[in-house]
Design a protein around this motif. Sequence first.
Motif, short mmCIF file in Angstrom:
data_model
loop_
_atom_site.label_atom_id
_atom_site.label_comp_id
_atom_site.label_asym_id
_atom_site.label_seq_id
_atom_site.Cartn_x
_atom_site.Cartn_y
_atom_site.Cartn_z
N ALA A 1 -5.18 18.09 -29.46
CA ALA A 1 -4.85 19.40 -28.91
C ALA A 1 -6.02 20.34 -29.17
O ALA A 1 -6.79 20.15 -30.11
N ALA A 2 -6.16 21.34 -28.32
CA ALA A 2 -7.24 22.32 -28.47
C ALA A 2 -6.72 23.72 -28.19
O ALA A 2 -5.85 23.91 -27.33
N GLY A 3 -7.23 24.69 -28.95
CA GLY A 3 -6.87 26.07 -28.71
C GLY A 3 -7.43 26.58 -27.39
O GLY A 3 -8.24 25.90 -26.73
N GLU A 4 -7.02 27.76 -27.00
CA GLU A 4 -7.46 28.32 -25.72
C GLU A 4 -8.91 28.77 -25.74
O GLU A 4 -9.52 29.00 -24.70
N GLY A 5 -9.48 28.92 -26.93
CA GLY A 5 -10.85 29.39 -27.04
C GLY A 5 -10.91 30.68 -27.84
O GLY A 5 -9.90 31.36 -28.05
N LYS A 6 -12.12 31.02 -28.28
CA LYS A 6 -12.28 32.23 -29.10
C LYS A 6 -12.63 33.44 -28.22
O LYS A 6 -13.23 33.30 -27.16
N SER A 7 -12.27 34.59 -28.69
CA SER A 7 -12.56 35.84 -27.98
C SER A 7 -13.87 36.42 -28.50
O SER A 7 -14.12 36.44 -29.71
N HIS A 8 -14.70 36.90 -27.58
CA HIS A 8 -15.95 37.54 -28.00
C HIS A 8 -15.61 38.81 -28.77
O HIS A 8 -14.77 39.62 -28.32
N PRO A 9 -16.21 39.03 -29.93
CA PRO A 9 -15.82 40.18 -30.77
C PRO A 9 -16.08 41.53 -30.14
O PRO A 9 -15.44 42.52 -30.51
N ASP A 10 -17.01 41.62 -29.19
CA ASP A 10 -17.35 42.92 -28.59
C ASP A 10 -16.62 43.19 -27.28
O ASP A 10 -16.22 44.32 -27.01
N THR A 11 -16.45 42.15 -26.46
CA THR A 11 -15.88 42.35 -25.13
C THR A 11 -14.47 41.79 -24.97
O THR A 11 -13.77 42.14 -24.02
N GLY A 12 -14.07 40.91 -25.87
CA GLY A 12 -12.76 40.29 -25.74
C GLY A 12 -12.72 39.15 -24.74
O GLY A 12 -11.65 38.56 -24.52
N VAL A 13 -13.85 38.83 -24.12
CA VAL A 13 -13.90 37.72 -23.18
C VAL A 13 -13.59 36.41 -23.92
O VAL A 13 -14.17 36.14 -24.97
N VAL A 14 -12.67 35.63 -23.37
CA VAL A 14 -12.29 34.38 -24.01
C VAL A 14 -13.29 33.29 -23.63
O VAL A 14 -13.52 33.03 -22.45
N ILE A 15 -13.87 32.67 -24.64
CA ILE A 15 -14.82 31.57 -24.43
C ILE A 15 -14.03 30.27 -24.59
O ILE A 15 -13.64 29.91 -25.71
N PRO A 16 -13.76 29.56 -23.50
CA PRO A 16 -12.88 28.38 -23.58
C PRO A 16 -13.49 27.25 -24.39
O PRO A 16 -14.71 27.12 -24.48
N ASN A 17 -12.63 26.45 -24.98
CA ASN A 17 -13.10 25.27 -25.70
C ASN A 17 -13.74 24.29 -24.72
O ASN A 17 -13.26 24.14 -23.59
N PRO A 18 -14.79 23.61 -25.14
CA PRO A 18 -15.51 22.70 -24.22
C PRO A 18 -14.84 21.35 -24.04
O PRO A 18 -15.30 20.54 -23.24
N VAL A 19 -13.76 21.06 -24.80
CA VAL A 19 -13.08 19.78 -24.69
C VAL A 19 -11.58 20.02 -24.60
O VAL A 19 -11.08 21.10 -24.95
N GLY A 20 -10.87 19.00 -24.13
CA GLY A 20 -9.43 19.09 -24.03
C GLY A 20 -8.77 17.81 -24.49
O GLY A 20 -9.44 16.85 -24.90
N GLU A 21 -7.46 17.79 -24.44
CA GLU A 21 -6.69 16.64 -24.90
C GLU A 21 -7.17 15.35 -24.22
O GLU A 21 -7.36 15.29 -23.01
N GLY A 22 -7.38 14.32 -25.01
CA GLY A 22 -7.80 13.03 -24.49
C GLY A 22 -9.28 12.78 -24.54
O GLY A 22 -9.72 11.62 -24.45
N ASP A 23 -10.08 13.84 -24.67
CA ASP A 23 -11.53 13.66 -24.80
C ASP A 23 -11.86 13.08 -26.17
O ASP A 23 -11.13 13.25 -27.14
#
Length: 240
Positions: free
Chosen positions: A81-103
């Motif tokens: 399982a993988a989280g949705e990604g981290k949010s940029h501390p200044d803009t709040g833009v979500v940076i998605p995880n580069p991998v997903g389930e099964g990788d």
Amino acid sequence: MLRLSLLAALPATLALIAPTTVRTKVQLRDYTLDDAPIGGPLEPVANYILVKIDDGIDATKGGVFLPDQAKEKPSAGIVVAAGEGKSHPDTGVVIPNPVGEGDRVLYGKFDGTSVKYNGEDHQLIKDDDILLSWGGDASMTLGEVKCVADNVLVQVTKNEEETASGIALAAGVSEQTRTTSGVVVKTGTGRIAADGASVPVPVQVGESVKFKDYAGADIRLDGEDYIVVRVPDCLAKWTE
């Protein structure tokens, strides 16, 4: 009176002809974390990734991890399982995880946090801990692996070393000197900027690079030695 009698007997009659309902008890899967029961599946948050450890992957026909002289071997596993990604501390833009389930992923041996999930060894790692990734059904070969973010896969340069008298060093002696240059064979897609745009990697496939001493992680693919290096550890580049 007859009508009332019929109406009174109707519920009993319907009960006799109604199909029998078989009640089954639904058993939910029992989830455990470090041998203690939890109420549901483990869900990583932000840029964390839950990986089921599978170091036996180094026995695949595609290649094995690391030259024998390496001090520590990376670990490998499959993403549960993988989280949705981290949010940029200044803009709040979500940076998605580069991998997903099964990788499948390769990461540093001491990266992340060890957990025992559903009775099996797992690791909670961050996206930055990933060295390489590849498809769940694929082998760990040069053609299948991918670099993530600003990682660069470098085929190391094997230098011929000689003593001052011109006598070549023994192979074992030469191997103790770690190479700090090589040719780029693969690059990641780059870091994500504050606005969500991808920042291109400043080196290209086919260019030679010089990187910091002791930077990166040694691996072996298809019988050849490589190093996974991050762009900040690359000092200079040139074209042969």
